[in-house]
Write a protein that holds these residues in place. Structure first.
Motif, PDB file in Angstrom:
ATOM      1  N   VAL A  86       0.628  -1.214  -0.131  1.00 42.63           N
ATOM      2  CA  VAL A  86      -0.040  -0.142   0.068  1.00 42.63           C
ATOM      3  C   VAL A  86       0.993   1.323  -0.080  1.00 42.63           C
ATOM      4  N   ALA A  87       0.797   1.975  -1.040  1.00 46.16           N
ATOM      5  CA  ALA A  87       1.746   3.075  -1.205  1.00 46.16           C
ATOM      6  C   ALA A  87       3.128   2.690  -1.173  1.00 46.16           C
ATOM      7  N   SER A  88       3.779   3.140  -0.298  1.00 46.99           N
ATOM      8  CA  SER A  88       5.392   2.604  -0.152  1.00 46.99           C
ATOM      9  C   SER A  88       5.707   1.925   0.991  1.00 46.99           C
ATOM     10  N   ARG A  89       4.661   1.180   1.471  1.00 46.93           N
ATOM     11  CA  ARG A  89       4.517   0.325   2.944  1.00 46.93           C
ATOM     12  C   ARG A  89       4.168  -1.055   2.459  1.00 46.93           C
ATOM     13  N   GLN A  90       4.705  -2.103   3.244  1.00 43.30           N
ATOM     14  CA  GLN A  90       4.375  -3.552   3.162  1.00 43.30           C
ATOM     15  C   GLN A  90       3.644  -3.762   4.089  1.00 43.30           C
ATOM     16  N   TYR A  91       2.530  -4.805   4.007  1.00 41.58           N
ATOM     17  CA  TYR A  91       1.641  -5.085   4.986  1.00 41.58           C
ATOM     18  C   TYR A  91       1.389  -6.477   4.800  1.00 41.58           C
ATOM     19  N   HIS A  92       1.156  -7.209   6.044  1.00 39.02           N
ATOM     20  CA  HIS A  92       0.880  -8.542   6.037  1.00 39.02           C
ATOM     21  C   HIS A  92      -0.444  -8.750   6.271  1.00 39.02           C
ATOM     22  N   LEU A  93      -1.228  -9.234   5.089  1.00 37.58           N
ATOM     23  CA  LEU A  93      -2.640  -9.256   5.146  1.00 37.58           C
ATOM     24  C   LEU A  93      -3.060 -10.746   5.463  1.00 37.58           C
ATOM     25  N   ALA A  94      -4.115 -10.801   6.687  1.00 35.19           N
ATOM     26  CA  ALA A  94      -4.559 -12.214   7.196  1.00 35.19           C
ATOM     27  C   ALA A  94      -6.114 -12.197   7.167  1.00 35.19           C
ATOM     28  N   ILE A  95      -6.626 -12.957   6.419  1.00 28.92           N
ATOM     29  CA  ILE A  95      -8.149 -13.077   6.399  1.00 28.92           C
ATOM     30  C   ILE A  95      -8.763 -14.371   7.083  1.00 28.92           C
ATOM     31  N   GLU A  96      -9.432 -14.326   8.019  1.00 26.15           N
ATOM     32  CA  GLU A  96      -9.817 -15.341   8.963  1.00 26.15           C
ATOM     33  C   GLU A  96     -11.142 -15.331   9.085  1.00 26.15           C
ATOM     34  N   PRO A  97     -11.932 -16.740   9.018  1.00 25.26           N
ATOM     35  CA  PRO A  97     -13.374 -16.828   9.258  1.00 25.26           C
ATOM     36  C   PRO A  97     -13.577 -16.526  10.621  1.00 25.26           C
ATOM     37  N   TYR A  98     -15.028 -16.048  11.103  1.00 27.18           N
ATOM     38  CA  TYR A  98     -15.287 -16.122  12.675  1.00 27.18           C
ATOM     39  C   TYR A  98     -16.657 -16.159  12.750  1.00 27.18           C
ATOM     40  N   LEU A  99     -17.290 -16.790  13.788  1.00 30.40           N
ATOM     41  CA  LEU A  99     -18.655 -16.949  14.320  1.00 30.40           C
ATOM     42  C   LEU A  99     -18.954 -16.108  15.440  1.00 30.40           C
ATOM     43  N   SER A 100     -19.738 -15.377  15.298  1.00 33.16           N
ATOM     44  CA  SER A 100     -20.175 -14.528  16.590  1.00 33.16           C
ATOM     45  C   SER A 100     -20.708 -15.368  17.548  1.00 33.16           C
ATOM     46  N   PRO A 101     -20.232 -15.283  18.906  1.00 34.48           N
ATOM     47  CA  PRO A 101     -20.500 -16.075  19.853  1.00 34.48           C
ATOM     48  C   PRO A 101     -22.035 -15.861  20.458  1.00 34.48           C
ATOM     49  N   ASP A 102     -22.749 -14.529  20.211  1.00 32.67           N
ATOM     50  CA  ASP A 102     -24.044 -14.375  20.762  1.00 32.67           C
ATOM     51  C   ASP A 102     -24.859 -14.432  19.689  1.00 32.67           C
ATOM     52  N   SER A 103     -24.715 -15.062  18.672  1.00 29.93           N
ATOM     53  CA  SER A 103     -25.781 -15.276  17.472  1.00 29.93           C
ATOM     54  C   SER A 103     -25.069 -16.036  16.609  1.00 29.93           C
ATOM     55  N   ASP A 104     -25.809 -16.415  15.456  1.00 27.47           N
ATOM     56  CA  ASP A 104     -25.467 -17.468  14.158  1.00 27.47           C
ATOM     57  C   ASP A 104     -24.868 -16.603  13.285  1.00 27.47           C
ATOM     58  N   LYS A 105     -24.524 -15.298  13.361  1.00 25.45           N
ATOM     59  CA  LYS A 105     -23.835 -14.630  12.201  1.00 25.45           C
ATOM     60  C   LYS A 105     -22.469 -14.985  12.141  1.00 25.45           C
ATOM     61  N   SER A 106     -21.921 -15.079  10.911  1.00 23.74           N
ATOM     62  CA  SER A 106     -20.660 -15.231  10.553  1.00 23.74           C
ATOM     63  C   SER A 106     -20.004 -14.324   9.769  1.00 23.74           C
ATOM     64  N   GLY A 107     -18.788 -14.323   9.644  1.00 22.35           N
ATOM     65  CA  GLY A 107     -18.113 -13.430   8.673  1.00 22.35           C
ATOM     66  C   GLY A 107     -16.544 -13.572   8.515  1.00 22.35           C
ATOM     67  N   VAL A 108     -15.810 -12.546   8.376  1.00 26.03           N
ATOM     68  CA  VAL A 108     -14.516 -12.720   8.321  1.00 26.03           C
ATOM     69  C   VAL A 108     -13.910 -11.435   8.887  1.00 26.03           C
ATOM     70  N   VAL A 109     -12.626 -11.584   9.317  1.00 29.64           N
ATOM     71  CA  VAL A 109     -12.009 -10.629   9.955  1.00 29.64           C
ATOM     72  C   VAL A 109     -10.649 -10.076   9.087  1.00 29.64           C
ATOM     73  N   LEU A 110     -10.408  -9.145   8.649  1.00 28.95           N
ATOM     74  CA  LEU A 110      -9.029  -8.945   8.006  1.00 28.95           C
ATOM     75  C   LEU A 110      -8.179  -8.140   8.799  1.00 28.95           C
ATOM     76  N   SER A 111      -6.922  -8.593   8.949  1.00 27.99           N
ATOM     77  CA  SER A 111      -6.103  -7.782   9.665  1.00 27.99           C
ATOM     78  C   SER A 111      -4.780  -7.382   8.874  1.00 27.99           C
ATOM     79  N   PHE A 112      -4.310  -6.215   9.188  1.00 22.70           N
ATOM     80  CA  PHE A 112      -3.171  -5.575   8.334  1.00 22.70           C
ATOM     81  C   PHE A 112      -2.241  -5.314   9.415  1.00 22.70           C
ATOM     82  N   LYS A 113      -1.062  -5.928   9.226  1.00 17.97           N
ATOM     83  CA  LYS A 113       0.390  -5.784  10.059  1.00 17.97           C
ATOM     84  C   LYS A 113       1.328  -5.084   9.407  1.00 17.97           C
ATOM     85  N   ASP A 114       1.644  -3.947   9.627  1.00 20.91           N
ATOM     86  CA  ASP A 114       2.887  -3.178   8.852  1.00 20.91           C
ATOM     87  C   ASP A 114       4.218  -3.838   9.107  1.00 20.91           C
ATOM     88  N   ILE A 115       4.684  -4.479   8.091  1.00 21.03           N
ATOM     89  CA  ILE A 115       5.881  -5.093   7.981  1.00 21.03           C
ATOM     90  C   ILE A 115       6.986  -4.491   7.210  1.00 21.03           C
TER      91      ILE A 115
END
Length: 288
Positions: free
Chosen positions: A71-100
């Motif tokens: 992204v621009a001049s920087r490098q990121y470690h992108l992780a995409i993981e599935p998740y399930l909400s503990p208080d409902s049946d809703k699910s989705g994914v979480v994206l995390s960006f770590k500046d490396i």
């Protein structure tokens, strides 16, 4: 949650933005109005359409995914993981960006340093080869000095006999010519010995230690004229790299000869002793 020093975005199963951290807000140019919007509707320097494909893959397979993105001049470690909400049946994914970026830059520097080190190593190996060739030529010159002198002497004697007025003694000439042939054979053997001596061993072989010592010291005959050489011990056969053994011994002999010469040692000597105790073979080299 908003103070986590990492870009994190929660998406629902339809890839709509649910929550995000401050770091993700800055990275993807998110705003409060983007909550509930499709990820690809956000204007960002990150290629979100490419990310969308990866997100859909994680939603379909429930398998984690990660890669390095720029992204621009920087490098990121992108992780995409599935998740399930503990208080409902809703699910989705979480994206995390770590500046490396710092890590990436350090790895790049390390890679460049390794390349430079490899180049120097290749240069040192090449210089070492040249040095070995120089040593070999010098040692061959030492070994050839005496036979060449004898050849020239025989040549002069033969020429004098042929140019003389008296009848030539065929027996005498035959003896001189035979001697010359022997000397030439010794010169050829010297070349062969040095050629094989400096060639690397490709595999271990069985050899007698005293035999290997004798063939090594023979290469130094002309350099050891003024040095008393004493080799003692029992003949023991070993399975090892013969030439490497000989080259180590050769270095020790050269060091001793050079030190004797530099220090003008009186009555120089070199003692080589081989002893065996149980399964341990010890070679000791001693000089003045």
């Amino acid at each position: 949650f908003r103070v986590i020093d990492m870009g994190v975005i929660f998406l629902d199963e339809n890839m709509r933005i649910h929550r995000y951290t401050d770091s993700a807000q800055a990275l993807c140019r998110l705003d409060l109005k983007d909550v509930g919007q499709m990820l690809t509707s956000v204007e960002s320097e990150l290629d979100l359409f490419s990310v969308k494909t990866k997100v859909q893959q994680v939603i379909d397979t429930h398998n984690k995914f990660s890669e390095v993105v720029r992204v621009a001049s920087r490098q990121y470690h992108l992780a995409i993981e599935p998740y399930l909400s503990p208080d409902s049946d809703k699910s989705g994914v979480v994206l995390s960006f770590k500046d490396i970026t710092a890590l990436h830059d350090a790895q790049s520097e390390l890679s460049e340093t390794k390349e430079i080190a490899s180049a120097w190593e290749r240069r040192l190996v090449e210089n070492s080869r040249h040095a070995i060739m120089g040593e070999m030529v010098a040692m061959i010159a030492h070994q050839w000095k005496q036979p060449l002198t004898a050849l020239l002497l025989n040549q002069d004697v033969i020429m004098a006999a042929l140019e003389g007025k008296s009848e030539v003694d065929r027996g005498f000439l035959g003896e001189r010519l035979a001697n010359n042939k022997k000397l030439v054979s010794e010169l050829n053997q010297t070349i062969e010995d040095f050629g094989s001596f400096f060639s690397p061993d490709r595999e271990r072989q069985e050899f007698g230690v005293l035999d290997a010592i004798d063939s090594t010291t023979a290469l130094f005959n002309s350099m050891l004229i003024d040095t008393k050489l004493d080799v003692s011990g029992e003949q023991v056969k070993v399975i090892a790299y013969k030439r490497e053994f000989q080259q180590v011994l050769s270095n020790l002999l050269k060091n001793a000869i050079e030190q004797h010469k530099a220090k003008h040692t009186v009555d120089p000597f070199v003692k080589i002793n081989v002893t065996k105790h149980d399964e341990v073979l010890t070679l000791s080299v001693e000089d003045n």
